[in-house]
Structures are given as C-alpha cells and as structure tokens.
Scaffold this motif. Sequence first.
Motif, PDB file in Angstrom:
ATOM      1  N   UNK A 177      -4.440   6.374  -1.220  1.00 21.62           N
ATOM      2  CA  UNK A 177      -3.917   5.067  -0.806  1.00 21.62           C
ATOM      3  C   UNK A 177      -2.577   5.264  -0.111  1.00 21.62           C
ATOM      4  N   UNK A 178      -2.441   4.661   1.064  1.00 19.70           N
ATOM      5  CA  UNK A 178      -1.147   4.823   1.772  1.00 19.70           C
ATOM      6  C   UNK A 178      -0.224   3.633   1.485  1.00 19.70           C
ATOM      7  N   UNK A 179      -0.818   2.474   1.174  1.00 15.34           N
ATOM      8  CA  UNK A 179       0.035   1.305   0.970  1.00 15.34           C
ATOM      9  C   UNK A 179      -0.676   0.234   0.152  1.00 15.34           C
ATOM     10  N   UNK A 180       0.083  -0.459  -0.697  1.00 15.35           N
ATOM     11  CA  UNK A 180      -0.468  -1.601  -1.419  1.00 15.35           C
ATOM     12  C   UNK A 180      -0.077  -2.856  -0.621  1.00 15.35           C
ATOM     13  N   UNK A 181      -1.063  -3.687  -0.284  1.00 13.46           N
ATOM     14  CA  UNK A 181      -0.785  -4.896   0.495  1.00 13.46           C
ATOM     15  C   UNK A 181      -1.201  -6.116  -0.329  1.00 13.46           C
ATOM     16  N   UNK A 182      -0.903  -7.320   0.200  1.00  8.71           N
ATOM     17  CA  UNK A 182      -1.134  -8.525  -0.597  1.00  8.71           C
ATOM     18  C   UNK A 182      -2.592  -8.724  -0.993  1.00  8.71           C
ATOM     19  N   UNK A 183      -3.521  -8.304  -0.144  1.00  8.98           N
ATOM     20  CA  UNK A 183      -4.925  -8.536  -0.531  1.00  8.98           C
ATOM     21  C   UNK A 183      -5.675  -7.241  -0.834  1.00  8.98           C
ATOM     22  N   UNK A 184      -4.940  -6.200  -1.253  1.00  8.81           N
ATOM     23  CA  UNK A 184      -5.632  -4.986  -1.675  1.00  8.81           C
ATOM     24  C   UNK A 184      -4.828  -3.745  -1.387  1.00  8.81           C
ATOM     25  N   UNK A 185      -5.534  -2.701  -0.927  1.00 12.33           N
ATOM     26  CA  UNK A 185      -4.864  -1.424  -0.676  1.00 12.33           C
ATOM     27  C   UNK A 185      -5.386  -0.820   0.618  1.00 12.33           C
ATOM     28  N   UNK A 186      -4.460  -0.201   1.357  1.00  8.36           N
ATOM     29  CA  UNK A 186      -4.826   0.491   2.600  1.00  8.36           C
ATOM     30  C   UNK A 186      -5.023   1.962   2.296  1.00  8.36           C
ATOM     31  N   UNK A 187      -6.142   2.524   2.731  1.00  4.43           N
ATOM     32  CA  UNK A 187      -6.366   3.947   2.536  1.00  4.43           C
ATOM     33  C   UNK A 187      -5.754   4.722   3.704  1.00  4.43           C
ATOM     34  N   UNK A 188      -5.613   6.046   3.540  1.00  2.00           N
ATOM     35  CA  UNK A 188      -4.992   6.852   4.592  1.00  2.00           C
ATOM     36  C   UNK A 188      -5.693   6.688   5.936  1.00  2.00           C
ATOM     37  N   UNK A 189      -7.032   6.442   5.876  1.00  2.00           N
ATOM     38  CA  UNK A 189      -7.772   6.335   7.151  1.00  2.00           C
ATOM     39  C   UNK A 189      -7.693   4.919   7.730  1.00  2.00           C
ATOM     40  N   UNK A 190      -6.885   4.073   7.131  1.00  2.00           N
ATOM     41  CA  UNK A 190      -6.662   2.729   7.661  1.00  2.00           C
ATOM     42  C   UNK A 190      -7.604   1.684   7.074  1.00  2.00           C
ATOM     43  N   UNK A 191      -8.609   2.132   6.300  1.00  3.25           N
ATOM     44  CA  UNK A 191      -9.532   1.150   5.713  1.00  3.25           C
ATOM     45  C   UNK A 191      -8.784   0.272   4.715  1.00  3.25           C
ATOM     46  N   UNK A 192      -9.042  -1.043   4.764  1.00  2.00           N
ATOM     47  CA  UNK A 192      -8.464  -1.970   3.787  1.00  2.00           C
ATOM     48  C   UNK A 192      -9.507  -2.207   2.699  1.00  2.00           C
ATOM     49  N   UNK A 193      -9.182  -1.871   1.467  1.00  2.00           N
ATOM     50  CA  UNK A 193     -10.063  -2.171   0.326  1.00  2.00           C
ATOM     51  C   UNK A 193      -9.503  -3.439  -0.310  1.00  2.00           C
ATOM     52  N   UNK A 194     -10.291  -4.521  -0.225  1.00  3.81           N
ATOM     53  CA  UNK A 194      -9.778  -5.812  -0.700  1.00  3.81           C
ATOM     54  C   UNK A 194      -9.894  -5.923  -2.220  1.00  3.81           C
ATOM     55  N   UNK A 195      -8.929  -6.623  -2.804  1.00  6.27           N
ATOM     56  CA  UNK A 195      -8.977  -6.816  -4.259  1.00  6.27           C
ATOM     57  C   UNK A 195      -8.110  -8.008  -4.637  1.00  6.27           C
ATOM     58  N   UNK A 196      -8.416  -8.607  -5.796  1.00  9.17           N
ATOM     59  CA  UNK A 196      -7.595  -9.712  -6.312  1.00  9.17           C
ATOM     60  C   UNK A 196      -6.362  -9.163  -7.026  1.00  9.17           C
ATOM     61  N   UNK A 197      -6.521  -7.916  -7.553  1.00  9.92           N
ATOM     62  CA  UNK A 197      -5.435  -7.314  -8.339  1.00  9.92           C
ATOM     63  C   UNK A 197      -5.440  -5.808  -8.097  1.00  9.92           C
ATOM     64  N   UNK A 198      -4.239  -5.231  -7.992  1.00  9.40           N
ATOM     65  CA  UNK A 198      -4.124  -3.775  -7.875  1.00  9.40           C
ATOM     66  C   UNK A 198      -3.300  -3.266  -9.063  1.00  9.40           C
TER      67      UNK A 198
END
Length: 392
Positions: A177-198
């Motif tokens: 994971x490269x970054x935690x964002x408001x609606x989930x987490x960004x992976x190193x390859x830029x994919x956004x994995x959406x979630x209600x809670x991290x």
Amino acid sequence: MNIIVAGGGIFGVTAALALRGRGHAITLVDPGLPHPLAESTDISKVVRMDYGADADYTALGEEALAGWRQWNARWSLFRDSAASARPLFHETGATFLSRVPMSGFELDSYAMLTSRGHQLERLDADAIAARFPAYRRGALVDGYFNPEGGWAESGGVVAQLGREAEGLGVTIRAAHISQIVDDGALLDDGELVRADLVVVTAGSWVPLLVPELAPVLRAVGQPVFHLRPDDPSLFEAHHFPVFGADISRTGFYGFPVNRDGIVKIANHGTGTLLPPDAPASARVVTEAQENALREMLRATFPALAAAPIVYRRLCVYCDTVDGHFWIARHPTRENLVVATGGSGHAFKFAPVLGELIAAIALGEPHPLAHKFRWRAELTEPQGVEAARHHGR
Ligand SMILES: Cc1cc2nc3c(=O)[nH]c(=O)nc-3n(C[C@H](O)[C@H](O)[C@H](O)COP(=O)(O)OP(=O)(O)OC[C@H]3O[C@@H](n4cnc5c(N)ncnc54)[C@H](O)[C@@H]3O)c2cc1C
C-alpha cells in the motif's frame, strides 16, 4: 462493512480473523505473508504472563495463555490434514533469574503472580545450579521458575492464521500500500482498493502510511542470535526452559534448543534507532552487540560461549513512548484505525489481540482502550515494559 487490513503481521492476521468472524468483508494486504522483515516472522517468541506489577498485561497474559492452549488443541486435530497444522506453542515454562537478590521485575512478577494464585518455584543459587546445568554456578543467584508459559513458533503461527483467514473468506492481496485515502487504500501500482474502514497494522512501517504518528512511534532494532551448541542436550527444555537472564538489567533472554538444534538468544533492551523505511542492508547487528552477547555467554552459559552463530538479525520493534500498544481509531479520519506499537512484547497476546483490535476498531467499549488510546500528546519517553532493559 468492507474493511482493509493493511499489514499481515500478528496484528493484521488476528484482526482480519476477528473482523471476518463478525461478518465483515476483509481484504488483508501485505507484500508477503509472513514477510521476511516483519517483527512477527521469526522461529520463536516468548509467551509469558510475567509482567512485573502491571495487572493489565498480567491478566491479558493469563487469557492469552488459555488461548494458546486452545489453539494447540485445535491445531493438533489437523495434524495429518492438508492444513498441515501442528502445535506451534511449546509450554516449557519460563524462568526469570537475577544476578542479585530479587527486586524490580522479578520480585514484582513473583508477588503479582503468587497473589493471583499461580504456583511459582522460587530458586536460589543452589537450586538454579541443580535445576539448570547449563548455567554457570553463582552467575544468577535468585529468581523463580513459572511452569506456565513458554514459546511460540511465531512465523509458523502467522502462516497458519493466514491460511485460516483465507479459509474463512478473507481476501489476501500480495501487494504494498502506498497511501491510505478517504475511501480506501492505493496500492503501489495505482490501483484503488475501496473500503469503508482501513485498519493499519503495518508494524514499524506505520509512520510511512500515517505520517502524523512519526513523532510518537519509533523503529528500534534489536539483536537476535541463533547459536548451534556442540551438545544440544544441555539446552533441552526440561532443564533449559525459556529464560530471562536478569532481563531488566541486561536485556538478555532466550529459548531452549529447537528441533533444528538452534538456541536463540536476543536482547530486549535500548536497541538501535532506525528510520521506519530502513532497508534490509541497514538492519545489521553491530560488533558491540555481538561482543555483549559473548560476554554474557562467558559469564552465564559457558557451554555456549564459543558456539557458532549460524544466523543473526536486527529485528525492528515499533516502539511507543510508554511501551504500551497503540490500538485506536484516528481522532479525525473516520475511516482509519491504527493497531501497532507492539514495543517488543505483543506477539504473546496473539490469541486475544484480534478481538481487542476488532472491538476498538468498531467503537465498542474495551477495558484496555484507554491504555492503548491515541496519545499523540505523549512525545517524550514515559517508561518501558517491566522486563525491558532501558539502560537509563
Ligand atoms: C527481536 C524481537 C523479539 C521479540 N520477541 C518477542 C517475544 O519474545 N514475545 C513477544 O510477545 N513479542 C516479541 N516481540 C514483539 C512482537 O514480535 C511484535 O510486537 C509483533 O510481532 C508486532 O507485530 P505487527 O503485526 O505489529 O508487526 P509486523 O510483524 O512487523 O507486521 C507488519 C506487516 O506490515 C506489512 N506492511 C508494512 N508496510 C506495508 C504496506 N505499506 N502495505 C502492506 N503491508 C505493509 C509488513 O510486510 C509486515 O508483514 C519481539 C520483536 C522483535 C523485533
């Protein structure tokens, strides 16, 4: 809810299992589970309830011990199945001895545990020499043996719990994971994995994902040595159980010989401060740390004094300023929970850790929530766990 658990060490896998057990959809993300640099990945970790005068950790240790016995019973049921589980907790008992008449950690633990009804065996210099032939007579002169406790094969436990989590429907993503964002987490390859809670369980790497915690979480390297004794029989658990060798004054502790002929000895002390993203090349044991080990062996375990070191590692704690875990919801970011800060002593609580993290993550009351709360105001060292040698 859809929940991401960011980091698959013992905090992560136990949290994933507990949150999945409550019906949530869980994605556990870790570049390697168990990851070679993770704190949880090792051949052994001490399991004790001996925590000086701290009643909270003592009670949590009692609960965890019951949990380890239950896990062993469950794992031994699978012994011949594809799950290839086997008892990963070894209840050898543990002995905490001192070079001077008992005081501090040993005395407080002895008093606390006997007051809670545990049967401990007090040992003087003669009893130590009679019970533990590997010890140099007179090196340690007081202390006790606690038949409850021992060690767990930590890397094996993380792998086993990872398999169980997958079996229960946890999605495991081998990613970083490269970054935690408001609606989930960004992976190193830029994919956004959406979630209600991290739930961030990234150990000593947490400040890289939650930078506001950098002032209060420190990555501290501790030396670990694997020795191969000529005569392993001297270090078998029945007369060489898990030990603390005046641990709060020296930091040294260790394990009986394992089935590969290895005696592991490590130091629970001040350690080496490192940047959270320290590469493997920076995680090296210093000559001074190795000399300190040899000196301790000459003074305490003569049969190990010249034993070859077949593996050494600087394993990195995620230290909080007061030595207590950090398990709390973020004060301003609704979708973020941080569970870390093992400060060199969290693995033993694995059987109860997941439920503790899940309760706090979901905003349920928990008796230890205050102890592990978000305490960014505490920036100066406030003390350490009772067994830890702090050198001050
Ligand atoms: C030398 C040493 C000896 C110890 N001995 C004991 C002991 O005897 N008894 C005991 O109870 N405790 C002991 N501990 C403490 C115990 O090991 C730790 O408290 C515990 O393992 C911490 O687990 P964790 O899950 O927080 O961290 P880790 O096990 O380090 O796991 C963190 C995980 O996060 C992952 N991660 C990091 N960044 C990212 C990212 N950006 N994206 C995805 N994943 C990420 C990593 O790959 C890693 O797998 C010891 C620790 C050390 C270092």
